[in-house]
Each structure stands twice: as structure tokens, then as C-alpha cells.
Design a protein around this motif. Sequence first.
Motif, PDB file in Angstrom:
ATOM      1  N   SER A 188      17.126 114.512 123.950  1.00  0.00           N
ATOM      2  CA  SER A 188      17.406 112.912 124.363  1.00  0.00           C
ATOM      3  C   SER A 188      16.509 111.833 123.775  1.00  0.00           C
ATOM      4  N   ASN A 189      15.717 112.306 123.172  1.00  0.00           N
ATOM      5  CA  ASN A 189      14.880 111.279 122.345  1.00  0.00           C
ATOM      6  C   ASN A 189      14.542 111.689 120.930  1.00  0.00           C
ATOM      7  N   PRO A 190      15.735 111.400 120.243  1.00  0.00           N
ATOM      8  CA  PRO A 190      15.606 111.897 118.753  1.00  0.00           C
ATOM      9  C   PRO A 190      14.376 111.256 118.205  1.00  0.00           C
ATOM     10  N   GLY A 191      14.073 110.013 118.507  1.00  0.00           N
ATOM     11  CA  GLY A 191      12.741 109.232 117.843  1.00  0.00           C
ATOM     12  C   GLY A 191      11.542 110.171 117.998  1.00  0.00           C
ATOM     13  N   PHE A 192      11.361 111.001 119.053  1.00  0.00           N
ATOM     14  CA  PHE A 192      10.322 111.696 118.826  1.00  0.00           C
ATOM     15  C   PHE A 192      10.387 112.976 118.060  1.00  0.00           C
ATOM     16  N   ARG A 193      11.526 113.740 117.942  1.00  0.00           N
ATOM     17  CA  ARG A 193      11.509 114.701 117.314  1.00  0.00           C
ATOM     18  C   ARG A 193      11.281 114.396 115.690  1.00  0.00           C
ATOM     19  N   SER A 194      11.849 113.504 115.340  1.00  0.00           N
ATOM     20  CA  SER A 194      11.792 112.914 113.865  1.00  0.00           C
ATOM     21  C   SER A 194      10.188 112.525 113.450  1.00  0.00           C
ATOM     22  N   ARG A 195       9.553 112.128 114.530  1.00  0.00           N
ATOM     23  CA  ARG A 195       8.181 111.627 114.258  1.00  0.00           C
ATOM     24  C   ARG A 195       6.970 112.698 114.226  1.00  0.00           C
TER      25      ARG A 195
END
Lengths: 312, 129
Positions: A188-195
Motif C-alpha cells: 500500500s506504500n509503493p514509495g517505500f518499496r522502490s526506495r
Amino acid sequence: MDADTAPPPATVDLRGEFESSGVKELLDELDRDMIGLRPVKQRIRETAALLLVERARRSLGLSHETPTLHMSFTGNPGTGKTTVALKMAGLLKRLGYVRKGHLVSVTRDDLVGQYIGHTAPKTREVLKRAMGGVLFIDEAYYLYRPDNERDYGQEAIEILLQVMENNRDDLVVILAGYADRMDRFFGSNPGFRSRIAHHIDFPDYTDEELQRIARHMMAEQNYRLSEAADAALADYIRLRRTQPHFANARSIRNAFDRARLRQANRLFDGADGPLDAQTLSLIEESDIRASRVFRGGLDIAPAGQAGEGAQP
Amino acid sequence: MRITQGCFSFLPDLTDEQIAAQVDYCLSRDWAIGLEYTDDPHPRNTYWNMWGNPMFDLRDAKGVMMELEACRKAHPQTYIRINAFDSTRGFETVTMSFIVNRPDEEPTFVMRRTEADGRAIRYTHDVIR
């Protein structure tokens, strides 16, 4: 100015770097002090190699970008995530990827405020403290509450993401928590996964590993198990695993603490002569067999005992 | 007129790198760091406005530099100083203080003489913008 005039060195001695930077020492220490966790150690070794090569490339002028170092540690409670994070901070410090190498361990409460306008300063305060080191966010999935869209956790997440992107030279963020809930959190937080570049999964300990951990803990505090007590401990571990709130090494530590308590009581009640060091450091079978775990477990425990899974 | 208060004020303005190095030195001595700003640099004005709370548990200068950045953004045309507090005596005493931001155009001072009883003269200094 000097960097432009001085030519970069033509060769790099990786092996020499490995030993002189103290990374070898730290990895050896990790191998020695942490029992089991083979895949974790493997991943850390790989990460260390990558960072070492990256550093060598940088010294030859081949790369300038700081690699993304944010990590996620997933695994059940008591599998050594915090301890490994501490070692990771030391590793990054030795390789020069963080300046100070301290670990700031926080949970949702430290980041998210109680009312509007409280969250941002609170999160910034923590980030300021973590600058130059490693920020360890335990049970990171609590930051995001999908059921409440006005939850302040979202604000903390946004600030975190921004700092993770802009201050990559200044701090490394490690998110930790249960595997399945972390997966949902990242979903639900793709921003985290990519970072996050490194996902490390912590497996549960086997019974035999837990037994070794128990012996290691006791040896460290100068306690000894009698042979019968050792067998009782093996039974204890086997039973404890099937019961609720099992927290791997932390359950073992708690069991050890309670065994010490019983041992102290036994000595106090039974003693009528002088005691020698042998007696004071010996844990008997009865000290372990008295545990509730042998009598149906924590289901009959008072409610206060249920918090075993929480971090100390 | 260039205001000279605190450490380093007779030197050229410190660069951000130099400021960070000074802050690192302060942190290495376990001093807390506070940021203050004012538009009234009169030497008798000891009460500058605080920018946030003093920072007691930092390990790295970057935290201070972030606050300094924010303060500069909010108050670009003011004086900003960094204070370092030493707590070894049981209370926080300012042990180092230096200016890290100045307005583009600094005010100047004039001295006024006032005749008092007898032939005594009183002096005051006023800030002139």
C-alpha cells in the motif's frame, strides 16, 4: 580542488581493504555472536562485498552516486532484527557510508503525533537525532493505518520518504516487522518499496539453535545447566514453540530470567550453610520444570504475561 | 557596519562546511546546540528569538544544519547565531556562540553624548538602519 589535480589510484587491493577497514573483524564477530541465521549472514556478507566494491569503484573514480542503502528486515519477533541492525550500523560506519554509525531505534509512537501539527516536528526531531547513523523503525507497518484515512501516520510516512530520498548520504533507514504485514505495508506504500534496496528475511530459529542460544546466554552471565536441566530445557523449547506469544530468542531469554528467579528462591529457602560459586551458578532441572509451559502453557497465565512479544 | 559578536566574527563568514565542522566539534564535547535569530544586533540585546528548542541528543551536525536551513528560509534577512551549551556545571551555560547568518545590509551604530550633572557625560549607542 585537490581531487581534480591528484590522479585517482590505478589499482585497489580489495582483500587489503576488507581487512584494514575492520569489516572482516565485524563479519567474524557476527558469525561468532549470532547463532543460526545463515541466510541473514549470507545476505550481510553479500551486502558488505557490494559496498566494498562500490567504495573501491568510487576511489578509482568510476562511480559517484551513493548507492541506496535503506533496508527492510522481516521476521518473527525475537529473531535478532535489532541486534543485526546494530551490527549493520557498525558495518556501514566502517565502510564510510554513514558518518557516526549510531542506531536510533523507534516505533510508531516516536514518529506520529497526537494531534494536527504534532507529527511533523516529532518526526523531524527523530530524523535529526538519527542523522549520520541508522534509523531503525520497528514494526513499521503500524505507521500506515488503512482503516483511518485521517491517521497522522501518513504524514510521518511522507516526511520519511522525502528524507530517505534527499538525505541518502546522511542516514540509512531500516524498517522491521513481521513478514506478511510488511508485505501488505509495502503493497500500500509503493514509495517505500522502490526506495528500499535490500530486503533481508529472518528465519525462525530451530530448536537446536535456541538451545545453543540459551547456553550462550547463560555462559555469558556465568550460569551453568545441570545435565537434567539441559534435557528439561530441550523439552521446554519444544513445548514453548507450540504455545501462543512465542518470540524465539526473546522467549528463551525470559525463560532464563524466570529460571534464575526460581534458582534464587530455591537457594534462599533451602540454604543453611555457606554456598560456593558452583552452587550459585548451577541451574537445576527443577528450576526449569517448574515453568507453566509444562502445565498447559500461557493459556492459564494472568493477562499481564501476554506482552512477551513486545520489545524490551 | 559589520557586527562582531561571538567567536569567529573577525573572520570572513564561515561557509556551511565550516559551520558543520564547528558544530561537529561542539557535539563531540557533548554540548547541546541552540539556534537563535534577531533583527536587533545591539550588543545589549541578549534576548534573541529561539528557533525551536535547543537540540540535546544529536550525534551529527546534519541535524543542526537542517534547522539552520529552515531558519534561514524563514528569516533570511536576520542575524542567526548558533549557541553551544555546556552542562558540566549542572546547568546549561553558553560556552560557544557564533553568527552564521547576516542580513545583506547590516545596520550601523551611532554614539550619542548626553550632558549630565556637573560636566559628566553619558554615552549611549543606537542602532541606525
